[in-house]
Design an enzyme around this catalytic site. Sequence first.
Site, mmCIF file in Angstrom:
data_model
loop_
_atom_site.group_PDB
_atom_site.id
_atom_site.type_symbol
_atom_site.label_atom_id
_atom_site.label_comp_id
_atom_site.label_asym_id
_atom_site.label_seq_id
_atom_site.Cartn_x
_atom_site.Cartn_y
_atom_site.Cartn_z
ATOM 1 N N ASP A 227 1.299 -1.447 -0.330
ATOM 2 C CA ASP A 227 0.100 0.109 -0.090
ATOM 3 C C ASP A 227 0.737 1.564 0.228
ATOM 4 O O ASP A 227 1.936 1.298 0.685
ATOM 5 C CB ASP A 227 -1.032 -0.400 1.513
ATOM 6 C CG ASP A 227 -1.516 0.879 1.211
ATOM 7 O OD1 ASP A 227 -2.260 1.418 0.594
ATOM 8 O OD2 ASP A 227 -1.900 2.179 2.150
ATOM 9 N N GLU A 328 -2.791 -1.603 -5.647
ATOM 10 C CA GLU A 328 -3.839 -1.342 -5.831
ATOM 11 C C GLU A 328 -3.663 -0.609 -7.644
ATOM 12 O O GLU A 328 -2.719 -0.298 -7.686
ATOM 13 C CB GLU A 328 -3.518 0.232 -5.055
ATOM 14 C CG GLU A 328 -4.363 0.681 -3.814
ATOM 15 C CD GLU A 328 -4.432 1.807 -3.044
ATOM 16 O OE1 GLU A 328 -5.447 1.925 -3.104
ATOM 17 O OE2 GLU A 328 -3.119 2.298 -2.827
ATOM 18 N N ASP A 415 -2.672 2.480 6.829
ATOM 19 C CA ASP A 415 -2.108 1.532 5.574
ATOM 20 C C ASP A 415 -2.167 0.144 6.137
ATOM 21 O O ASP A 415 -1.582 -0.512 4.860
ATOM 22 C CB ASP A 415 -0.523 2.908 5.612
ATOM 23 C CG ASP A 415 -1.298 3.827 5.112
ATOM 24 O OD1 ASP A 415 -2.465 4.456 4.261
ATOM 25 O OD2 ASP A 415 -0.168 5.005 5.935
#
Length: 492
Positions: A227, A328, A415
Amino acid sequence: MARFEIPDGWTAQAYTFALDPTPTQIRAFRSHAGGARKAHNTMLAAVKAVMNQRQAERTYGLDEDELTPALGWSLPALRKQWNARKHEVAPWWAENSKEAYNSGLDALARGLDAWSKSRKGTRAGKTIGFPRFKTAKSRRSVRFTTGTIRVETDRHHVTLPRLGRIHTCESTRKLARRIEAGTARILSATLSEDSAGRWHVAFQVLVHRAVAVPGHVGEGESVVGVDVGVKADSLIVATPDGRELDRVPAPKSLTAAQARLRVLQRRAARQRGPYDPSTKTKRRPSKRWVRQQRRIGRTHAHAAAVRRDVVHKHTTALAQRHRVIVVETLNASGMRSAGGSRKKGLNLALADAALAQIRRMLDYKTRWYGSTLVEAGRYFPSSKLCSGCGRRKSNLTLADRTYVCDHCGLTIDRDHNAAINLARLGETHRTGATGTGTGSSPAATVSGGDGRGATRESATTPVVNAAGEEASTRHQQLLGESGTVSSEGEAA
Ligand SMILES: [Zn+2]
């Protein structure tokens, strides 16, 4: 336009080196870049003039075959036209390598081609406008494709046509070694000036690389989620079972550069800039302002270099240590989080730029080292899912640094939570692969396309989370509209 085919087992790669030219060489660089601009602008003006002429003639009712003949838009056609005109418009043309003019014409040919394809609708992506004239402020660059392009054996010089030997700021050993070993071939070299006024040379190189070097033997976790922190300055790596493997904070030098940037920008704001707020018009900025902008540019370049270096080290480590790396996807439309406010726009843009850089590096590095890069679907709410119970939290805002689950009471760093969710997505990916008997085929899911790591993933693979009993259907919805792990949005 004909495309160069890359032979099997070779990959195209760029090696960039900062240059340390003499004042005379800088003058020559500028002269070459100016030549490229002249050729570009001269031929753009000619193309436009002929287009306007034909347009006017049509309104007189002339037939298509009676019109002034159109100018060819291909590179050879433009080159021919340029050669006929250069004695008149650029009597100094012989001072520069012919590659200078060629690179300007090449850029124009590409621009015209892109515009016409975009207009006809045969080109994917954003609408491309008609090429514009290059101004003195346009970025200076020249591309050399023929002639003497060489990396010197002393590893501190490069040679370019007409410009001769140029000292480099850093050692060229990485490229030089490959060339000596016969595993690299230089295709072209692009000389360019960055916003900080430094010159660089980027060699486009064909590299023979043994794909899928098994770097991850025994060591490390096989699946990890990565992340990128909202502040875009940290990387959090976690495993599907919830452990945080690594947390990379912003390097100190980067923080220092950012602090300096803030100071400089505040100072620039007090100076006489190019915009006059009282009359809402443009004006001539002060010399101090211009100088300040240059300082800001240099600081930006420095910060970017520091960040790139850090990201390089970490992405290499990730690609070497783990089999599956989940990130992501990029947020092309600029809405990272529905709960996010507009004010955070700039921060988010930075976060997206950081993510794009990480993704780009991971894409080719996972291919080099035989690991797999998986991108979460665009609508996968990695930061909103609870890594404890799998519920989705709807009221999470960007300001919330800690994730507190209303359902199971889990309290975890935001996170870290997102990284765990991403890692679990990768777990599915892996079990899906073994289920079909392919095992962990290196980079199997990285398809070609534009080379940006599009991934193929079965839409039917159930997601198993910590709670186990959570039905896969629930997650199917969460995975996004298509329920697939796919890449979208080429914002880079
Ligand atoms: Zn929960």
